[in-house]
Scaffold this motif. Structure first.
Motif, short mmCIF file in Angstrom:
data_model
loop_
_atom_site.label_atom_id
_atom_site.label_comp_id
_atom_site.label_asym_id
_atom_site.label_seq_id
_atom_site.Cartn_x
_atom_site.Cartn_y
_atom_site.Cartn_z
N LEU A 32 0.81 -1.22 0.00
CA LEU A 32 0.00 0.00 0.00
C LEU A 32 0.85 1.27 0.00
CD1 LEU A 32 -2.79 -1.03 2.53
CD2 LEU A 32 -2.91 -1.01 0.02
N ARG A 33 2.17 1.09 0.05
CA ARG A 33 3.12 2.21 0.09
C ARG A 33 2.79 3.17 1.24
NH1 ARG A 33 2.89 3.20 -6.24
NH2 ARG A 33 3.79 1.23 -6.88
N GLU A 34 2.62 2.57 2.41
CA GLU A 34 2.26 3.31 3.62
C GLU A 34 3.23 3.01 4.77
OE1 GLU A 34 -0.05 5.52 4.47
OE2 GLU A 34 -1.05 5.61 2.53
N PRO A 35 4.51 3.34 4.62
CA PRO A 35 5.46 3.01 5.69
C PRO A 35 5.15 3.72 7.01
CG PRO A 35 6.48 4.45 4.06
CD PRO A 35 5.14 4.04 3.51
N ARG A 36 4.51 4.88 6.96
CA ARG A 36 4.18 5.59 8.20
C ARG A 36 3.12 4.86 9.02
NH1 ARG A 36 3.40 10.46 4.59
NH2 ARG A 36 1.40 9.45 4.58
N ASN A 37 2.34 4.02 8.36
CA ASN A 37 1.26 3.28 9.03
C ASN A 37 1.61 1.81 9.22
OD1 ASN A 37 -0.45 5.54 9.21
ND2 ASN A 37 -1.04 5.26 7.08
N GLN A 38 2.90 1.51 9.26
CA GLN A 38 3.37 0.12 9.33
C GLN A 38 2.74 -0.67 10.47
OE1 GLN A 38 6.00 -1.32 7.24
NE2 GLN A 38 5.10 -3.17 8.10
N ARG A 39 2.74 -0.13 11.67
CA ARG A 39 2.23 -0.89 12.83
C ARG A 39 0.74 -1.20 12.68
NH1 ARG A 39 4.06 1.68 18.29
NH2 ARG A 39 3.13 -0.26 19.04
N ALA A 40 -0.03 -0.23 12.25
CA ALA A 40 -1.48 -0.44 12.08
C ALA A 40 -1.75 -1.44 10.96
CB ALA A 40 -2.18 0.88 11.79
N LEU A 41 -1.00 -1.34 9.88
CA LEU A 41 -1.22 -2.27 8.77
C LEU A 41 -0.70 -3.67 9.10
CD1 LEU A 41 -0.58 0.19 5.83
CD2 LEU A 41 -2.75 -0.91 6.46
N ASP A 42 0.32 -3.77 9.93
CA ASP A 42 0.75 -5.09 10.40
C ASP A 42 -0.39 -5.75 11.20
OD1 ASP A 42 3.22 -4.65 9.25
OD2 ASP A 42 4.32 -4.55 11.14
N ARG A 43 -1.06 -4.97 12.04
CA ARG A 43 -2.19 -5.51 12.81
C ARG A 43 -3.32 -5.93 11.88
NH1 ARG A 43 -0.75 -1.35 16.36
NH2 ARG A 43 -2.32 0.04 15.51
N LEU A 44 -3.55 -5.13 10.84
CA LEU A 44 -4.60 -5.48 9.87
C LEU A 44 -4.24 -6.78 9.15
CD1 LEU A 44 -7.24 -4.80 8.45
CD2 LEU A 44 -5.91 -3.40 6.84
N ALA A 45 -2.99 -6.93 8.76
CA ALA A 45 -2.56 -8.17 8.10
C ALA A 45 -2.77 -9.37 9.02
CB ALA A 45 -1.10 -8.07 7.67
N ARG A 46 -2.45 -9.22 10.27
CA ARG A 46 -2.68 -10.33 11.22
C ARG A 46 -4.18 -10.61 11.38
NH1 ARG A 46 1.47 -7.38 13.99
NH2 ARG A 46 3.46 -8.43 13.71
N THR A 47 -4.99 -9.56 11.30
CA THR A 47 -6.44 -9.75 11.35
C THR A 47 -6.91 -10.54 10.14
OG1 THR A 47 -6.70 -7.69 12.58
CG2 THR A 47 -8.64 -8.52 11.45
#
Length: 118
Positions: free
Chosen positions: A31-46
């Motif tokens: 998604l080219r969103e390195p600033r939102n890495q932690r939130a998107l990592d949580r979404l991926a785990r979801t």
């Protein structure tokens, strides 16, 4: 009836779920969103904790569960398209919609083809 196409798609979905657990950072990168890495990592785990059980139900559950699992898979992908599509722009949105709606369509078409062969 073995529902080979449907089960192949579900096995691939399970594989993606496992990938989400192993490398959740792939989503922020895509998604080219390195600033939102932690939130998107949580979404991926979801995604993983949603996709793996749905696929397991399709692959190992009773035959009557298969249409429910496919419905859950398709609904999840359409939901992903709505949420991620609304939060992205330009070429990233195009990619998100192609992947999510494409995966939903492939799952629906696989199930329809398997059902027609009966």
């Amino acid at each position: 009836m073995s529902y080979e196409l449907t089960k192949t798609m579900q096995a691939a979905s399970a594989g993606y779920g496992l990938y989400c657990l192993a490398k959740p950072s792939h989503l922020a990168s895509a998604l080219r969103e390195p600033r939102n890495q932690r939130a998107l990592d949580r979404l991926a785990r979801t995604f993983a904790v949603r996709d793996i059980p749905i696929a397991a139900l399709a692959l190992a559950g009773p035959p009557a569960a298969l249409p429910w699992a496919v419905g859950g898979r398709v609904a999840s992908d359409v939901g992903d398209a709505l949420v991620l599509g609304a939060s992205t722009k330009g070429s990233i949105r195009t990619k998100v919609l192609a992947v999510t709606l494409g995966w939903a369509a492939l799952n629906a078409l696989a199930y329809a083809a398997d059902t027609r062969r009966r």
